[in-house]
Design a protein around this motif. Structure first.
Motif, PDB file in Angstrom:
ATOM      1  N   ARG A 171       1.094   6.920  -6.638  1.00 13.08           N
ATOM      2  CA  ARG A 171      -0.099   7.672  -7.048  1.00 13.08           C
ATOM      3  C   ARG A 171       0.025   9.155  -6.706  1.00 13.08           C
ATOM      4  O   ARG A 171      -0.391  10.008  -7.485  1.00 13.08           O
ATOM      5  CB  ARG A 171      -1.357   7.073  -6.419  1.00 13.08           C
ATOM      6  CG  ARG A 171      -1.727   5.751  -7.024  1.00 13.08           C
ATOM      7  CD  ARG A 171      -2.923   5.113  -6.318  1.00 13.08           C
ATOM      8  NE  ARG A 171      -3.363   3.988  -7.094  1.00 13.08           N
ATOM      9  CZ  ARG A 171      -4.258   4.074  -8.086  1.00 13.08           C
ATOM     10  NH1 ARG A 171      -4.816   5.226  -8.375  1.00 13.08           N
ATOM     11  NH2 ARG A 171      -4.596   3.019  -8.767  1.00 13.08           N
ATOM     12  N   ARG A 172       0.578   9.467  -5.569  1.00 14.17           N
ATOM     13  CA  ARG A 172       0.763  10.869  -5.169  1.00 14.17           C
ATOM     14  C   ARG A 172       1.717  11.556  -6.138  1.00 14.17           C
ATOM     15  O   ARG A 172       1.451  12.651  -6.626  1.00 14.17           O
ATOM     16  CB  ARG A 172       1.297  10.957  -3.748  1.00 14.17           C
ATOM     17  CG  ARG A 172       1.496  12.401  -3.287  1.00 14.17           C
ATOM     18  CD  ARG A 172       2.023  12.503  -1.863  1.00 14.17           C
ATOM     19  NE  ARG A 172       0.996  12.094  -0.913  1.00 14.17           N
ATOM     20  CZ  ARG A 172       1.097  11.056  -0.092  1.00 14.17           C
ATOM     21  NH1 ARG A 172       2.190  10.316  -0.088  1.00 14.17           N
ATOM     22  NH2 ARG A 172       0.124  10.742   0.731  1.00 14.17           N
ATOM     23  N   GLU A 173       2.836  10.910  -6.424  1.00 12.85           N
ATOM     24  CA  GLU A 173       3.845  11.487  -7.311  1.00 12.85           C
ATOM     25  C   GLU A 173       3.306  11.727  -8.719  1.00 12.85           C
ATOM     26  O   GLU A 173       3.596  12.752  -9.337  1.00 12.85           O
ATOM     27  CB  GLU A 173       5.068  10.562  -7.371  1.00 12.85           C
ATOM     28  CG  GLU A 173       6.182  11.108  -8.219  1.00 12.85           C
ATOM     29  CD  GLU A 173       7.380  10.175  -8.256  1.00 12.85           C
ATOM     30  OE1 GLU A 173       8.148  10.280  -9.220  1.00 12.85           O
ATOM     31  OE2 GLU A 173       7.538   9.350  -7.340  1.00 12.85           O
ATOM     32  N   LEU A 174       2.519  10.791  -9.230  1.00 12.17           N
ATOM     33  CA  LEU A 174       2.013  10.907 -10.606  1.00 12.17           C
ATOM     34  C   LEU A 174       0.652  11.598 -10.706  1.00 12.17           C
ATOM     35  O   LEU A 174       0.095  11.707 -11.785  1.00 12.17           O
ATOM     36  CB  LEU A 174       1.939   9.515 -11.246  1.00 12.17           C
ATOM     37  CG  LEU A 174       3.288   8.856 -11.459  1.00 12.17           C
ATOM     38  CD1 LEU A 174       3.124   7.449 -11.998  1.00 12.17           C
ATOM     39  CD2 LEU A 174       4.159   9.687 -12.387  1.00 12.17           C
TER      40      LEU A 174
ATOM     41  N   TYR B  74       0.835  -1.196   0.000  1.00 10.89           N
ATOM     42  CA  TYR B  74       0.000   0.000   0.000  1.00 10.89           C
ATOM     43  C   TYR B  74       0.876   1.255   0.000  1.00 10.89           C
ATOM     44  O   TYR B  74       0.617   2.183  -0.764  1.00 10.89           O
ATOM     45  CB  TYR B  74      -0.940  -0.004   1.206  1.00 10.89           C
ATOM     46  CG  TYR B  74      -1.628   1.317   1.415  1.00 10.89           C
ATOM     47  CD1 TYR B  74      -2.779   1.637   0.700  1.00 10.89           C
ATOM     48  CD2 TYR B  74      -1.113   2.260   2.300  1.00 10.89           C
ATOM     49  CE1 TYR B  74      -3.398   2.864   0.865  1.00 10.89           C
ATOM     50  CE2 TYR B  74      -1.731   3.485   2.476  1.00 10.89           C
ATOM     51  CZ  TYR B  74      -2.870   3.793   1.755  1.00 10.89           C
ATOM     52  OH  TYR B  74      -3.485   4.990   1.910  1.00 10.89           O
ATOM     53  N   GLU B  75       1.870   1.315   0.882  1.00 13.66           N
ATOM     54  CA  GLU B  75       2.708   2.514   0.994  1.00 13.66           C
ATOM     55  C   GLU B  75       3.401   2.830  -0.336  1.00 13.66           C
ATOM     56  O   GLU B  75       3.481   3.987  -0.738  1.00 13.66           O
ATOM     57  CB  GLU B  75       3.742   2.353   2.119  1.00 13.66           C
ATOM     58  CG  GLU B  75       3.132   2.271   3.510  1.00 13.66           C
ATOM     59  CD  GLU B  75       2.329   3.513   3.879  1.00 13.66           C
ATOM     60  OE1 GLU B  75       2.705   4.632   3.470  1.00 13.66           O
ATOM     61  OE2 GLU B  75       1.322   3.358   4.586  1.00 13.66           O
ATOM     62  N   GLU B  76       3.893   1.803  -0.994  1.00 12.75           N
ATOM     63  CA  GLU B  76       4.564   1.998  -2.277  1.00 12.75           C
ATOM     64  C   GLU B  76       3.584   2.512  -3.338  1.00 12.75           C
ATOM     65  O   GLU B  76       3.884   3.454  -4.077  1.00 12.75           O
ATOM     66  CB  GLU B  76       5.187   0.674  -2.733  1.00 12.75           C
ATOM     67  CG  GLU B  76       6.048   0.799  -3.955  1.00 12.75           C
ATOM     68  CD  GLU B  76       6.702  -0.523  -4.308  1.00 12.75           C
ATOM     69  OE1 GLU B  76       6.677  -0.872  -5.502  1.00 12.75           O
ATOM     70  OE2 GLU B  76       7.219  -1.209  -3.396  1.00 12.75           O
ATOM     71  N   GLU B  77       2.423   1.906  -3.425  1.00 14.39           N
ATOM     72  CA  GLU B  77       1.415   2.296  -4.416  1.00 14.39           C
ATOM     73  C   GLU B  77       0.897   3.709  -4.161  1.00 14.39           C
ATOM     74  O   GLU B  77       0.753   4.505  -5.089  1.00 14.39           O
ATOM     75  CB  GLU B  77       0.236   1.309  -4.411  1.00 14.39           C
ATOM     76  CG  GLU B  77      -0.869   1.651  -5.397  1.00 14.39           C
ATOM     77  CD  GLU B  77      -0.486   1.543  -6.859  1.00 14.39           C
ATOM     78  OE1 GLU B  77      -1.198   2.120  -7.699  1.00 14.39           O
ATOM     79  OE2 GLU B  77       0.531   0.885  -7.178  1.00 14.39           O
ATOM     80  N   ILE B  78       0.636   4.050  -2.912  1.00  9.49           N
ATOM     81  CA  ILE B  78       0.087   5.371  -2.599  1.00  9.49           C
ATOM     82  C   ILE B  78       1.128   6.458  -2.880  1.00  9.49           C
ATOM     83  O   ILE B  78       0.784   7.547  -3.356  1.00  9.49           O
ATOM     84  CB  ILE B  78      -0.480   5.434  -1.152  1.00  9.49           C
ATOM     85  CG1 ILE B  78      -1.575   6.493  -1.065  1.00  9.49           C
ATOM     86  CG2 ILE B  78       0.579   5.672  -0.120  1.00  9.49           C
ATOM     87  CD1 ILE B  78      -2.864   6.143  -1.699  1.00  9.49           C
TER      88      ILE B  78
END
Length: 125
Positions: free
Chosen positions: A8-11, A1-5
């Motif tokens: 998503r924030r960066e992009l 989750y931490e990696e995906e979120i």
């Protein structure tokens, strides 16, 4: 989750941004390509006239859809990435796309081209 979120924030992907997928499709490959570029040109012109810029709104495309042809219809995509800080409800983006659709149809109406729009699409295929 931490990696995906973080990704998503960066992009600026949902839930940190909004996406609007605009798909054009037709059985005539040449027409759908031409109309995709025309639609995108009108979209860029409208964004410039409103003096909007990245990171508030980003226009990606037009590009061939990842699955280019389904049921004898050629598909091309335009993707809008919009910052939630710029357009939290998505109303501004919807209004922009409706205006561009109206202008596009007035300038280059072609009944053989179908245009489908989807806010925050589940899939980009």
């Amino acid at each position: 989750y931490e990696e995906e979120i973080a990704y998503r924030r960066e992009l600026m992907y949902p839930p940190f941004g909004r996406l609007m997928l605009i798909q054009l499709k037709s059985e005539d490959e040449k027409k759908v390509v031409e109309q995709s570029f025309r639609f995108c040109d009108i979209l860029r012109r409208e964004v410039e006239e409103r003096k909007w810029s990245a990171p508030s709104i980003e226009i990606l495309g037009p590009v061939a859809a990842p699955i280019l042809r389904i049921r004898n219809a050629w598909r091309w995509h335009i993707l809008l990435k919009v910052s939630k800080g710029f357009d939290k409800s998505g109303a501004t983006t919807r209004e922009l796309v409706k205006k561009v659709l109206s202008v596009s149809q007035a300038e280059h109406r072609d009944s053989k081209i179908q245009i489908h729009m989807e806010a925050d699409p589940y899939s980009l295929l």
